[in-house]
Scaffold this motif. Structure first.
Motif, mmCIF file in Angstrom:
data_model
loop_
_atom_site.group_PDB
_atom_site.id
_atom_site.type_symbol
_atom_site.label_atom_id
_atom_site.label_comp_id
_atom_site.label_asym_id
_atom_site.label_seq_id
_atom_site.Cartn_x
_atom_site.Cartn_y
_atom_site.Cartn_z
ATOM 1 N N ALA A 118 0.880 -1.167 0.000
ATOM 2 C CA ALA A 118 0.000 0.000 0.000
ATOM 3 C C ALA A 118 0.918 1.217 0.000
ATOM 4 O O ALA A 118 1.882 1.267 0.759
ATOM 5 C CB ALA A 118 -0.891 0.010 1.240
ATOM 6 N N ILE A 119 0.637 2.168 -0.868
ATOM 7 C CA ILE A 119 1.443 3.390 -0.870
ATOM 8 C C ILE A 119 0.618 4.509 -0.241
ATOM 9 O O ILE A 119 -0.570 4.639 -0.484
ATOM 10 C CB ILE A 119 1.975 3.749 -2.276
ATOM 11 N N TRP A 120 1.307 5.305 0.586
ATOM 12 C CA TRP A 120 0.654 6.311 1.421
ATOM 13 C C TRP A 120 1.382 7.620 1.208
ATOM 14 O O TRP A 120 2.595 7.700 1.350
ATOM 15 C CB TRP A 120 0.782 5.850 2.858
ATOM 16 N N GLY A 121 0.638 8.643 0.853
ATOM 17 C CA GLY A 121 1.229 9.953 0.656
ATOM 18 C C GLY A 121 0.510 11.011 1.454
ATOM 19 O O GLY A 121 -0.696 10.932 1.695
ATOM 20 N N SER A 122 1.267 12.003 1.877
ATOM 21 C CA SER A 122 0.744 13.123 2.649
ATOM 22 C C SER A 122 1.226 14.429 2.024
ATOM 23 O O SER A 122 2.415 14.570 1.724
ATOM 24 C CB SER A 122 1.236 13.011 4.095
ATOM 25 N N ARG A 123 0.287 15.336 1.815
ATOM 26 C CA ARG A 123 0.594 16.636 1.221
ATOM 27 C C ARG A 123 1.141 16.439 -0.186
ATOM 28 O O ARG A 123 0.472 15.887 -1.036
ATOM 29 C CB ARG A 123 1.526 17.425 2.114
ATOM 30 N N TYR A 124 2.359 16.897 -0.455
ATOM 31 C CA TYR A 124 2.963 16.784 -1.785
ATOM 32 C C TYR A 124 3.013 15.329 -2.243
ATOM 33 O O TYR A 124 2.647 14.994 -3.362
ATOM 34 C CB TYR A 124 4.364 17.398 -1.743
ATOM 35 N N SER B 120 1.140 12.999 -1.409
ATOM 36 C CA SER B 120 -0.199 12.449 -1.607
ATOM 37 C C SER B 120 -0.600 12.503 -3.071
ATOM 38 O O SER B 120 -1.436 11.736 -3.525
ATOM 39 C CB SER B 120 -1.229 13.195 -0.755
ATOM 40 N N SER B 121 0.008 13.413 -3.797
ATOM 41 C CA SER B 121 -0.215 13.479 -5.240
ATOM 42 C C SER B 121 0.755 12.571 -5.985
ATOM 43 O O SER B 121 0.389 11.943 -6.978
ATOM 44 C CB SER B 121 -0.076 14.926 -5.717
ATOM 45 N N GLU C 154 -3.282 19.384 -7.119
ATOM 46 C CA GLU C 154 -2.502 19.540 -8.353
ATOM 47 C C GLU C 154 -1.262 20.362 -8.011
ATOM 48 O O GLU C 154 -1.148 21.523 -8.354
ATOM 49 C CB GLU C 154 -3.353 20.206 -9.444
ATOM 50 N N TYR C 155 -0.333 19.743 -7.293
ATOM 51 C CA TYR C 155 0.854 20.428 -6.791
ATOM 52 C C TYR C 155 1.971 20.558 -7.817
ATOM 53 O O TYR C 155 2.934 21.264 -7.596
ATOM 54 C CB TYR C 155 1.418 19.696 -5.563
ATOM 55 N N PHE C 156 1.865 19.844 -8.936
ATOM 56 C CA PHE C 156 2.938 19.838 -9.923
ATOM 57 C C PHE C 156 2.555 20.737 -11.088
ATOM 58 O O PHE C 156 1.409 20.813 -11.468
ATOM 59 C CB PHE C 156 3.200 18.425 -10.449
ATOM 60 N N GLY C 157 3.512 21.338 -11.688
ATOM 61 C CA GLY C 157 3.251 22.097 -12.898
ATOM 62 C C GLY C 157 3.466 21.227 -14.114
ATOM 63 O O GLY C 157 3.781 20.048 -14.020
ATOM 64 N N GLY C 158 3.286 21.800 -15.254
ATOM 65 C CA GLY C 158 3.620 21.109 -16.488
ATOM 66 C C GLY C 158 2.723 19.942 -16.811
ATOM 67 O O GLY C 158 1.513 20.000 -16.638
ATOM 68 N N ASP C 159 3.339 18.849 -17.261
ATOM 69 C CA ASP C 159 2.602 17.701 -17.775
ATOM 70 C C ASP C 159 2.178 16.688 -16.723
ATOM 71 O O ASP C 159 1.589 15.670 -17.056
ATOM 72 C CB ASP C 159 3.466 16.967 -18.818
ATOM 73 N N HIS C 160 2.473 16.923 -15.480
ATOM 74 C CA HIS C 160 2.186 15.931 -14.432
ATOM 75 C C HIS C 160 0.881 16.256 -13.716
ATOM 76 O O HIS C 160 0.874 16.592 -12.537
ATOM 77 C CB HIS C 160 3.336 15.857 -13.429
ATOM 78 N N ARG C 161 -0.228 16.110 -14.410
ATOM 79 C CA ARG C 161 -1.531 16.349 -13.781
ATOM 80 C C ARG C 161 -1.928 15.124 -12.968
ATOM 81 O O ARG C 161 -1.974 14.008 -13.477
ATOM 82 C CB ARG C 161 -2.578 16.671 -14.826
ATOM 83 N N VAL C 162 -2.209 15.370 -11.719
ATOM 84 C CA VAL C 162 -2.557 14.278 -10.816
ATOM 85 C C VAL C 162 -3.873 13.643 -11.242
ATOM 86 O O VAL C 162 -4.028 12.418 -11.199
ATOM 87 C CB VAL C 162 -2.605 14.780 -9.358
ATOM 88 N N ARG C 163 -4.814 14.448 -11.661
ATOM 89 C CA ARG C 163 -6.106 13.921 -12.107
ATOM 90 C C ARG C 163 -5.920 12.947 -13.277
ATOM 91 O O ARG C 163 -6.570 11.915 -13.335
ATOM 92 C CB ARG C 163 -7.030 15.062 -12.498
ATOM 93 N N ASP C 164 -5.026 13.262 -14.204
ATOM 94 C CA ASP C 164 -4.769 12.351 -15.327
ATOM 95 C C ASP C 164 -4.148 11.050 -14.833
ATOM 96 O O ASP C 164 -4.509 9.969 -15.304
ATOM 97 C CB ASP C 164 -3.847 13.012 -16.353
#
Length: 136
Positions: free
Chosen positions: A20-26, A28-29, A52-62
């Motif tokens: 299981a991978i677990w992320g918090s804040r940055y 978490s995306s 959506e903490y990243f710019g450019g081509d790294h859209r978390v929603r995608d």
């Protein structure tokens, strides 16, 4: 941080255990990116305060559209507008959960009594129930 998460996932894969991978804040995306890029290597994903903490081509929603495992997302009420579209992009999965605790704080700190004295203890049961359901 992404190469470190990938290295940890690769190492965990050698142990033949459910991951299981677990992320918090940055991070978490970032866990959405890692899970989407590693089909079959992740059993579940937990994300505390994604955005959506990243710019450019790294859209978390995608990236979330490529996640094929149960997902647990939690956020504060003020973070809901940012987190909910990411959660909604995950393909339908009965084991997934989106939680907005009444007294949440940003990130995994919502589970730490010193950071969230009003609700930390109340927030743990949903996390543990999710983990038990998906990891056994």
């Amino acid at each position: 941080a992404k190469p470190d998460l990938q290295a940890a996932l690769d190492w965990a894969g050698t142990k033949n255990l459910p991951v299981a991978i677990w992320g918090s804040r940055y991070s978490s995306s970032l866990v959405f990116l890692i899970a989407g890029e590693n089909p079959g290597k992740v059993k579940a994903l937990l994300s505390f305060s994604p955005g959506e903490y990243f710019g450019g081509d790294h859209r978390v929603r995608d990236a979330a559209t490529k996640v094929a495992v149960p997902v647990y997302v939690t956020a504060t009420a003020s973070e809901k507008a940012e987190a909910e579209p990411i959660y909604n992009a995950v393909p339908a999965n009965a084991a997934s959960r989106f939680v907005i605790p009444p007294h949440a704080v940003h990130g995994s700190s919502t589970l730490i009594a010193a950071r969230n004295p009003e609700d930390a203890a109340a927030n743990w049961p949903t996390v543990m129930a999710f983990l038990k359901a998906v990891l056994g």
